[in-house]
Motif scaffolding. Structure first.
Motif, PDB file in Angstrom:
ATOM      1  N   TRP A 324      33.758  31.597  44.478  1.00 10.73           N
ATOM      2  CA  TRP A 324      32.992  31.985  45.292  1.00 10.73           C
ATOM      3  C   TRP A 324      33.585  33.132  46.970  1.00 10.73           C
ATOM      4  O   TRP A 324      32.528  33.730  46.934  1.00 10.73           O
ATOM      5  N   ILE A 325      34.917  32.625  47.778  1.00  8.98           N
ATOM      6  CA  ILE A 325      35.106  33.134  48.807  1.00  8.98           C
ATOM      7  C   ILE A 325      36.591  33.027  49.091  1.00  8.98           C
ATOM      8  O   ILE A 325      37.072  33.047  50.608  1.00  8.98           O
ATOM      9  N   GLY A 326      37.488  32.938  47.594  1.00 14.41           N
ATOM     10  CA  GLY A 326      38.318  33.605  47.874  1.00 14.41           C
ATOM     11  C   GLY A 326      39.435  32.433  47.073  1.00 14.41           C
ATOM     12  O   GLY A 326      39.201  31.458  47.434  1.00 14.41           O
ATOM     13  N   ALA A 327      40.608  33.450  47.164  1.00 10.00           N
ATOM     14  CA  ALA A 327      41.824  32.570  45.934  1.00 10.00           C
ATOM     15  C   ALA A 327      42.762  31.838  47.007  1.00 10.00           C
ATOM     16  O   ALA A 327      42.471  30.854  46.461  1.00 10.00           O
ATOM     17  N   GLY A 328      42.771  31.670  48.236  1.00  9.27           N
ATOM     18  CA  GLY A 328      43.351  31.442  49.478  1.00  9.27           C
ATOM     19  C   GLY A 328      42.592  29.795  49.886  1.00  9.27           C
ATOM     20  O   GLY A 328      43.185  28.884  49.593  1.00  9.27           O
ATOM     21  N   TYR A 347      40.133  46.978  44.026  1.00 14.56           N
ATOM     22  CA  TYR A 347      38.920  45.934  44.050  1.00 14.56           C
ATOM     23  C   TYR A 347      39.699  44.809  42.395  1.00 14.56           C
ATOM     24  O   TYR A 347      38.339  43.674  43.775  1.00 14.56           O
ATOM     25  N   VAL A 348      40.171  44.875  42.604  1.00 15.45           N
ATOM     26  CA  VAL A 348      41.048  43.555  42.155  1.00 15.45           C
ATOM     27  C   VAL A 348      41.258  42.956  43.041  1.00 15.45           C
ATOM     28  O   VAL A 348      40.953  41.868  43.005  1.00 15.45           O
ATOM     29  N   ARG A 349      42.014  43.462  43.799  1.00 18.13           N
ATOM     30  CA  ARG A 349      43.131  42.479  45.209  1.00 18.13           C
ATOM     31  C   ARG A 349      41.772  41.626  45.584  1.00 18.13           C
ATOM     32  O   ARG A 349      41.471  40.959  45.865  1.00 18.13           O
ATOM     33  N   LEU A 350      40.499  42.404  46.291  1.00 18.94           N
ATOM     34  CA  LEU A 350      39.878  42.264  47.375  1.00 18.94           C
ATOM     35  C   LEU A 350      38.916  41.217  46.456  1.00 18.94           C
ATOM     36  O   LEU A 350      38.512  39.896  47.640  1.00 18.94           O
ATOM     37  N   PHE A 351      38.492  41.481  45.069  1.00 22.29           N
ATOM     38  CA  PHE A 351      37.959  40.587  44.775  1.00 22.29           C
ATOM     39  C   PHE A 351      38.707  39.262  44.743  1.00 22.29           C
ATOM     40  O   PHE A 351      37.864  38.021  45.081  1.00 22.29           O
ATOM     41  N   PHE A 352      39.703  39.457  44.719  1.00 18.82           N
ATOM     42  CA  PHE A 352      40.446  37.540  44.410  1.00 18.82           C
ATOM     43  C   PHE A 352      40.874  37.033  45.417  1.00 18.82           C
ATOM     44  O   PHE A 352      40.807  35.725  46.042  1.00 18.82           O
ATOM     45  N   SER A 353      40.899  38.077  46.916  1.00 18.92           N
ATOM     46  CA  SER A 353      40.918  37.892  48.372  1.00 18.92           C
ATOM     47  C   SER A 353      40.118  37.386  48.827  1.00 18.92           C
ATOM     48  O   SER A 353      40.284  36.322  49.382  1.00 18.92           O
ATOM     49  N   THR A 354      38.811  37.483  48.754  1.00 26.47           N
ATOM     50  CA  THR A 354      37.482  37.038  49.292  1.00 26.47           C
ATOM     51  C   THR A 354      36.294  36.201  48.168  1.00 26.47           C
ATOM     52  O   THR A 354      35.372  36.236  48.424  1.00 26.47           O
ATOM     53  N   GLY A 355      36.433  36.545  46.719  1.00 21.93           N
ATOM     54  CA  GLY A 355      35.444  35.905  45.926  1.00 21.93           C
ATOM     55  C   GLY A 355      34.703  36.591  45.403  1.00 21.93           C
ATOM     56  O   GLY A 355      34.467  37.719  45.716  1.00 21.93           O
ATOM     57  N   ILE A 356      34.017  36.227  45.152  1.00 21.56           N
ATOM     58  CA  ILE A 356      32.426  36.904  44.520  1.00 21.56           C
ATOM     59  C   ILE A 356      31.520  37.894  45.573  1.00 21.56           C
ATOM     60  O   ILE A 356      31.565  38.636  45.305  1.00 21.56           O
ATOM     61  N   ILE A 357      31.656  36.827  46.800  1.00 21.89           N
ATOM     62  CA  ILE A 357      30.322  36.996  48.153  1.00 21.89           C
ATOM     63  C   ILE A 357      31.065  37.921  48.649  1.00 21.89           C
ATOM     64  O   ILE A 357      30.843  39.206  49.050  1.00 21.89           O
ATOM     65  N   GLY A 358      32.844  38.339  48.379  1.00 17.84           N
ATOM     66  CA  GLY A 358      33.025  39.147  49.251  1.00 17.84           C
ATOM     67  C   GLY A 358      33.757  40.395  49.032  1.00 17.84           C
ATOM     68  O   GLY A 358      33.189  40.976  49.668  1.00 17.84           O
TER      69      GLY A 358
END
Length: 425
Positions: A324-328, A347-358
């Motif tokens: 929900w808030i990122g792969a970190g 889009y994929v990179r930022l989806f993984f980076s910040t999660g669904i909310i991001g």
């Protein structure tokens, strides 16, 4: 400098005067834009020394940019709140991955990922007049002389490096010259064309115009761009360039004669027809095969769909916070890869980076940029802003305009940073 924007015509003398009178907080980034093509040509030094002058330049830009935005309060209006949520999640996740990895390489990736957004706030603070925005555009055009001249040397005489596409990607020689990839050229072709269109729309209101802004001048500039893009053999760039041309024709339609409008439509239709009959089936052969059922869907977009599905499988097993808030927050060994340039899709990179909310917050910011672009009264600025957002949206499908697009990233951040500011309203 006493300049009246409505009646001002740029020339070398005026540009030199403008450049020399800029404050140091703006002048240093103009110098970076001018020297960037030369620094970008040093990328191979990384193979022998582990570090290239281009990386050093990026680190200096990050440091100077950070120093330039702290302290004095920004006079620009606030942005949509979701954008700040997205940025907060991105920075937190990058720091979590950096602390997990603890490597010098990850430190560089963290700086590189944050840099575009740092530049966004830098330009938002220090580009505060139409004169300075136009001066920036001209600076970018001057910086484009070296890469475009190098590209045409390769086209007309001899390739600097011979890199061939695979048969599944249409085959043929792909030019990249001294640069790490084709964006060394493409950033100046695409953004240079946007600069030209800005000034063309602006000067179309005048009776007396320079040759370069006549019908023949337009055709000359368009041919330079399209021939360059054709020789770079990049799928996304054909779609982007045609979209920019159509937006340009739409916004120029009320400011030119009927004959000029017919010329523009003929050029646009001819370019689109040539693209469809001579290029589309070659460059998109793999994607057409997927659509027709002759290849697996994972082969789409040059196999990138397979890549995304592979890492999405890791994401499915992340904890709730990671999803929900990122792969970190997952503290997974693959998190750094999923948040890096290997995804070939912002889009994929930022989806993984910040999660669904991001990613929801990021997409809402793109919609916000489009809405603000449409509201701009000056046609030339409306075109420039909307075209920049469209470039980000379209390239993000199969490339990384906010991470690995060379000079394009500087240009796009400078333009979209002006959203909702009064000077372009």
């Amino acid at each position: 400098m006493n300049l009246v924007k409505e009646h001002m015509s740029w020339n070398f003398r005026l540009y030199r005067k403008w450049f020399s009178t800029r404050p140091i907080n703006l002048k240093w980034i103009l110098l970076v834009i001018l020297v960037f093509p030369m620094f970008a040509a040093t990328w191979e030094m990384k193979k022998s020394s582990g570090f290239s002058p281009l990386q050093l330049l990026g680190l200096l830009v990050f440091a100077f940019g950070l120093m330039s935005i702290v302290g004095k309060k920004n006079r620009a209006p606030n942005l949509i709140f979701s954008f700040y949520i997205f940025l907060l999640l991105l920075v937190i996740n990058l720091l979590l991955v950096f602390f997990y990895e603890g490597s010098f390489s990850q430190f560089g990736d963290t700086i590189r990922t944050i840099l575009p957004f740092l530049l966004f706030f830098y330009f938002r603070k220090h580009l505060n007049s139409i004169i300075d925005i136009e001066g920036f555009l001209i600076t970018f055009l001057i910086a484009s002389i070296f890469p475009i001249a190098t590209l045409y040397y390769e086209i007309l005489f001899n390739p600097i490096r011979e890199v061939y596409n695979t048969a599944s990607r249409g085959g043929g020689l792909r030019l990249s010259g001294f640069y790490a990839d084709l964006f060394g050229y493409m950033s100046h072709l695409i953004c240079g064309f946007m600069c030209y269109c800005y000034f063309y729309i602006k000067y179309s209101k005048r009776r007396k115009k320079h040759f370069i802004f006549s019908n023949m001048g337009f055709l000359l500039v368009l041919l330079i761009c399209l021939i360059g893009i054709y020789n770079l053999r990049h799928q996304a760039s054909w779609a982007v360039s045609l979209a920019l041309l159509l937006i340009f024709v739409y916004y120029i339609r009320k400011q030119v004669s009927a004959f000029q409008l017919v010329v523009f439509f003929v050029v646009a239709i001819s370019a689109g027809g040539y693209f469809y009959t001579q290029i589309f089936e070659i460059l998109f052969a793999k994607d057409i095969a997927v659509f027709e059922g002759g290849a697996r869907e994972t082969a789409a977009l040059n196999g990138r769909v397979y890549l995304w599905k592979k890492y999405y499988a890791f994401w499915e097993n992340f904890n709730v916070l990671g999803q929900w808030i990122g792969a970190g927050f997952a503290q997974h060994e693959k998190s750094n890869i999923m948040m890096g340039g290997g995804m070939h899709n912002d889009y994929v990179r930022l989806f993984f980076s910040t999660g669904i909310i991001g990613i929801v917050c990021y997409v809402s910011f793109l919609v916000y940029l489009i809405r603000n672009s449409i509201k701009i009264k000056q046609v030339e600025f409306r075109y420039l802003m909307l075209a920049s957002v469209i470039v980000i949206i379209m390239y993000s499908i199969s490339a990384l305009p906010l991470l690995a697009s060379g000079a394009m990233m500087y240009f796009l951040m400078a333009v979209i940073s002006q959203t909702n500011k009064r000077i372009v309203e």
